[in-house]
Design an enzyme around this catalytic site. Sequence first.
Site, PDB file in Angstrom:
ATOM      1  N   LYS A   1      -1.341   2.292   1.842  1.00 47.77           N
ATOM      2  CA  LYS A   1      -1.226   1.208   2.607  1.00 47.77           C
ATOM      3  C   LYS A   1      -2.459   1.167   3.289  1.00 47.77           C
ATOM      4  CE  LYS A   1       1.455   0.973   6.281  1.00 47.77           C
ATOM      5  NZ  LYS A   1       2.559   1.162   7.094  1.00 47.77           N
TER       6      LYS A   1
ATOM      7  N   ASP B   1       2.964  -3.770   4.344  1.00 49.58           N
ATOM      8  CA  ASP B   1       3.911  -3.149   5.550  1.00 49.58           C
ATOM      9  C   ASP B   1       5.141  -3.765   5.695  1.00 49.58           C
ATOM     10  OD1 ASP B   1       3.142  -5.619   6.697  1.00 49.58           O
ATOM     11  OD2 ASP B   1       2.524  -4.972   8.493  1.00 49.58           O
TER      12      ASP B   1
END
Length: 212
Positions: A120, A138
């Site tokens: 991420k 997210d």
Amino acid sequence: MTQSQCTELFQRLAAANPQPTTELRYTTPFELLIAVMLSAQSTDKRVNLVTAQLFALANTPQAILALGEAGLVAAIRSIGLFNSKARHILATCAQLIAEHDGEVPRTRDALEALPGVGRKTANVLLNTLFNEPTIAVDTHIFRVANRTGLARGTTPLAVEQQLLKAVPVLFLQSAHHWLILHGRYICTARRPQCANCIIADLCEWLEKSQLS
């Protein structure tokens, strides 16, 4: 969601916010790397408060290493998981100096090899710094993608892979920011603002009818 609906969805988000970007404050690639590392399980608002003070003290790998663990912990103590984040940041700074001349690397493999940097975080950096058409999934993007029907999946990676297939190429570069901002301010986890949502008629979330 059909391809035409997906296109319409992003056309509306683009019209409302033609140049979306991160809300993390930074002036150099290294500052963004540190800000993103600090943002795990924290808000951008809190991170910005902390980094304003931290970067005034140290905003290079060498300067942060000079703070030492005690000095860095003192600077970021108001952030969640500050002890482990401090250790990861110090190790990352050392690795940047040893392997990348103190610069933030431009490849996924090199980014993910940094301590405390996962997929991420790498995606955020690749997209925001280096204009790669990536999407960092997210909690906000995970929620928006599943609710709207843009991309359904039980893991962030599954949603990311579906989004990369579904989002039209024209919008792929900025999709990451549009979806995060939409999830942060409109399609919130609690009390989503469906009545004020510009894509509500395209959204496939069944519960939205109860909130309109």
